[in-house]
Write a protein that holds these residues in place. Structure first.
Motif, PDB file in Angstrom:
ATOM      1  N   ILE A 145       0.824  -1.212   0.000  1.00 50.36           N
ATOM      2  CA  ILE A 145       0.000   0.000   0.000  1.00 50.36           C
ATOM      3  C   ILE A 145       0.855   1.259   0.000  1.00 50.36           C
ATOM      4  N   LEU A 146       1.844   1.324   0.877  1.00 47.28           N
ATOM      5  CA  LEU A 146       2.649   2.542   0.951  1.00 47.28           C
ATOM      6  C   LEU A 146       3.491   2.764  -0.300  1.00 47.28           C
ATOM      7  N   VAL A 147       4.065   1.705  -0.842  1.00 47.26           N
ATOM      8  CA  VAL A 147       4.854   1.851  -2.071  1.00 47.26           C
ATOM      9  C   VAL A 147       3.960   2.265  -3.229  1.00 47.26           C
ATOM     10  N   SER A 148       2.771   1.681  -3.316  1.00 47.02           N
ATOM     11  CA  SER A 148       1.839   2.058  -4.370  1.00 47.02           C
ATOM     12  C   SER A 148       1.468   3.530  -4.275  1.00 47.02           C
ATOM     13  N   LEU A 149       1.152   4.005  -3.076  1.00 46.01           N
ATOM     14  CA  LEU A 149       0.803   5.415  -2.887  1.00 46.01           C
ATOM     15  C   LEU A 149       1.995   6.326  -3.182  1.00 46.01           C
ATOM     16  N   THR A 150       3.179   5.872  -2.824  1.00 50.16           N
ATOM     17  CA  THR A 150       4.390   6.661  -3.073  1.00 50.16           C
ATOM     18  C   THR A 150       4.607   6.893  -4.562  1.00 50.16           C
ATOM     19  N   PHE A 151       4.503   5.836  -5.347  1.00 58.13           N
ATOM     20  CA  PHE A 151       4.755   5.989  -6.780  1.00 58.13           C
ATOM     21  C   PHE A 151       3.557   6.574  -7.520  1.00 58.13           C
ATOM     22  N   SER A 152       2.395   6.509  -6.914  1.00 54.33           N
ATOM     23  CA  SER A 152       1.264   7.247  -7.458  1.00 54.33           C
ATOM     24  C   SER A 152       1.529   8.750  -7.335  1.00 54.33           C
ATOM     25  N   CYS A 153       2.101   9.149  -6.195  1.00 57.92           N
ATOM     26  CA  CYS A 153       2.473  10.559  -6.013  1.00 57.92           C
ATOM     27  C   CYS A 153       3.571  10.965  -6.991  1.00 57.92           C
ATOM     28  N   LEU A 154       4.563  10.100  -7.164  1.00 60.96           N
ATOM     29  CA  LEU A 154       5.636  10.417  -8.116  1.00 60.96           C
ATOM     30  C   LEU A 154       5.076  10.576  -9.519  1.00 60.96           C
ATOM     31  N   GLY A 155       4.123   9.723  -9.889  1.00 61.91           N
ATOM     32  CA  GLY A 155       3.494   9.840 -11.198  1.00 61.91           C
ATOM     33  C   GLY A 155       2.815  11.182 -11.387  1.00 61.91           C
ATOM     34  N   MET A 156       2.158  11.683 -10.338  1.00 63.81           N
ATOM     35  CA  MET A 156       1.496  12.987 -10.430  1.00 63.81           C
ATOM     36  C   MET A 156       2.511  14.115 -10.560  1.00 63.81           C
ATOM     37  N   ILE A 157       3.601  14.010  -9.825  1.00 60.53           N
ATOM     38  CA  ILE A 157       4.631  15.050  -9.898  1.00 60.53           C
ATOM     39  C   ILE A 157       5.232  15.118 -11.300  1.00 60.53           C
ATOM     40  N   VAL A 158       5.551  13.962 -11.864  1.00 62.00           N
ATOM     41  CA  VAL A 158       6.110  13.927 -13.217  1.00 62.00           C
ATOM     42  C   VAL A 158       5.089  14.430 -14.229  1.00 62.00           C
ATOM     43  N   ALA A 159       3.817  14.103 -14.044  1.00 59.90           N
ATOM     44  CA  ALA A 159       2.766  14.561 -14.958  1.00 59.90           C
ATOM     45  C   ALA A 159       2.622  16.082 -14.936  1.00 59.90           C
ATOM     46  N   LEU A 160       2.881  16.689 -13.792  1.00 64.40           N
ATOM     47  CA  LEU A 160       2.817  18.150 -13.698  1.00 64.40           C
ATOM     48  C   LEU A 160       4.024  18.813 -14.354  1.00 64.40           C
ATOM     49  N   ILE A 161       5.167  18.150 -14.273  1.00 62.01           N
ATOM     50  CA  ILE A 161       6.390  18.715 -14.853  1.00 62.01           C
ATOM     51  C   ILE A 161       6.434  18.513 -16.364  1.00 62.01           C
ATOM     52  N   GLU A 163       5.965  18.218 -20.340  1.00 65.38           N
ATOM     53  CA  GLU A 163       5.392  19.081 -21.368  1.00 65.38           C
ATOM     54  C   GLU A 163       4.785  18.273 -22.503  1.00 65.38           C
ATOM     55  N   GLU A 164       5.276  17.065 -22.716  1.00 61.39           N
ATOM     56  CA  GLU A 164       4.760  16.169 -23.753  1.00 61.39           C
ATOM     57  C   GLU A 164       4.469  14.816 -23.128  1.00 61.39           C
ATOM     58  N   PHE A 165       3.530  14.094 -23.746  1.00 64.49           N
ATOM     59  CA  PHE A 165       3.152  12.785 -23.201  1.00 64.49           C
ATOM     60  C   PHE A 165       4.347  11.842 -23.167  1.00 64.49           C
ATOM     61  N   GLU A 166       5.245  11.978 -24.136  1.00 67.20           N
ATOM     62  CA  GLU A 166       6.424  11.110 -24.197  1.00 67.20           C
ATOM     63  C   GLU A 166       7.344  11.307 -22.995  1.00 67.20           C
ATOM     64  N   HIS A 167       7.252  12.483 -22.363  1.00 70.41           N
ATOM     65  CA  HIS A 167       8.116  12.767 -21.226  1.00 70.41           C
ATOM     66  C   HIS A 167       7.809  11.847 -20.042  1.00 70.41           C
ATOM     67  N   LEU A 168       6.602  11.311 -19.993  1.00 72.33           N
ATOM     68  CA  LEU A 168       6.228  10.442 -18.878  1.00 72.33           C
ATOM     69  C   LEU A 168       7.067   9.171 -18.856  1.00 72.33           C
ATOM     70  N   SER A 169       7.466   8.702 -20.030  1.00 68.00           N
ATOM     71  CA  SER A 169       8.247   7.463 -20.098  1.00 68.00           C
ATOM     72  C   SER A 169       9.718   7.677 -19.763  1.00 68.00           C
ATOM     73  N   ILE A 170      10.170   8.943 -19.735  1.00 63.90           N
ATOM     74  CA  ILE A 170      11.578   9.208 -19.431  1.00 63.90           C
ATOM     75  C   ILE A 170      11.911   8.756 -18.017  1.00 63.90           C
ATOM     76  N   ALA A 171      11.024   9.088 -17.068  1.00 57.91           N
ATOM     77  CA  ALA A 171      11.265   8.684 -15.678  1.00 57.91           C
ATOM     78  C   ALA A 171      11.263   7.170 -15.556  1.00 57.91           C
TER      79      ALA A 171
END
Length: 254
Positions: A145-161, A163-171
């Motif tokens: 549960i905690l790891v899932s919530l942690t990386f869900s938060c990381l996903g949101m942070i990267v989504a905010l940063i 500029e292009e959809f392809e940037h999501l796969s960089i992380a």
């Protein structure tokens, strides 16, 4: 009451979103996990013997489950939030009575549900080949549960940063996947050269994987208290950072 309805609606939207494309979000991890188990666990595992006194297939399964939890949680929230920004309907969410904390938690809850379903599916696939004991059931859920919530938060942070959809796969390509594999999904830290053993201890994925491994098997390359502390600290840090970015309106308002 309105805030509760709004929170429930947002959570339900996040769940329905990935269920509508289940063939892309839920099925691929089950297929690839079968391949990992067959190739690494059954074929190579016979030559590996035992690690920490347990068969190699049992040893690798907790790490593999954690790998899919991390990937699915990140992918769910990063794609959801980025599409919300791209389609401009995130602005409708910002004017609702929900607090920023409630908004963030509702979105990461969707990532939690998806990753838990995938974890259960991978566990089911693995159960066909080997019996995976639950040495410490409460710790299993703590780490999942905690790891899932942690990386869900990381996903949101990267989504905010991003500029292009392809940037999501960089992380995923340059950060998450390398750290996961070097974190000990398929190996014990004792199999590495001395210098790499030291480096591995600075990898947060190392503590996540070994925490879940201890929860299932009772064996770990790291103290369980340290694993629990690292996971909890990362969640608090990333959750607070995500809420702060929402509160500041970072790339949410045009």
């Amino acid at each position: 009451m309105n805030r509760l309805i709004g929170f429930q609606t947002l959570v339900w939207r996040e769940i329905v979103r990935f269920f509508t494309v289940a063939i892309q979000t839920l099925l691929p991890p089950l297929v690839s996990s079968f391949l990992y188990i067959f190739i690494f666990g059954l074929s190579l595992g016979k030559r590996m013997g035992e690690l920490h006194g347990v068969p190699y297939l049992q040893f690798m399964l907790p790490g593999m489950i954690m790998m899919y939890v991390i990937e699915s949680a990140y992918q769910n929230t990063s794609s959801s939030l980025f599409i919300s920004r791209w389609a401009n309907y995130i602005e409708e969410l910002l004017v609702t009575p929900l607090s920023y904390t409630e908004m963030v938690f509702a979105i990461i809850f969707g990532g939690l549900v998806r990753s838990m379903l995938i974890a259960a599916g991978v566990f089911g696939v693995a159960s066909v080949f080997v019996n995976l004991p639950w040495a410490h059931p409460l710790l299993v859920f703590y780490f999942l549960i905690l790891v899932s919530l942690t990386f869900s938060c990381l996903g949101m942070i990267v989504a905010l940063i991003a500029e292009e959809f392809e940037h999501l796969s960089i992380a995923t390509t340059f950060l998450i996947t390398p750290l996961v594999f070097f974190g000990g999904v398929f190996h014990s830290i004792e199999m590495l050269p001395a210098k790499l053993q030291v480096v591995s201890q600075f990898n947060p994925m190392f503590y996540m994987i070994n925490g879940l491994r201890y929860s299932f098997l009772g064996v770990s390359d790291a103290p369980i208290a340290g694993c629990m502390l690292v996971v909890a600290a990362l969640f608090v840090l990333l959750f607070a950072g995500t809420v702060l970015m929402f509160r500041s309106g970072y790339k949410l308002r045009k």
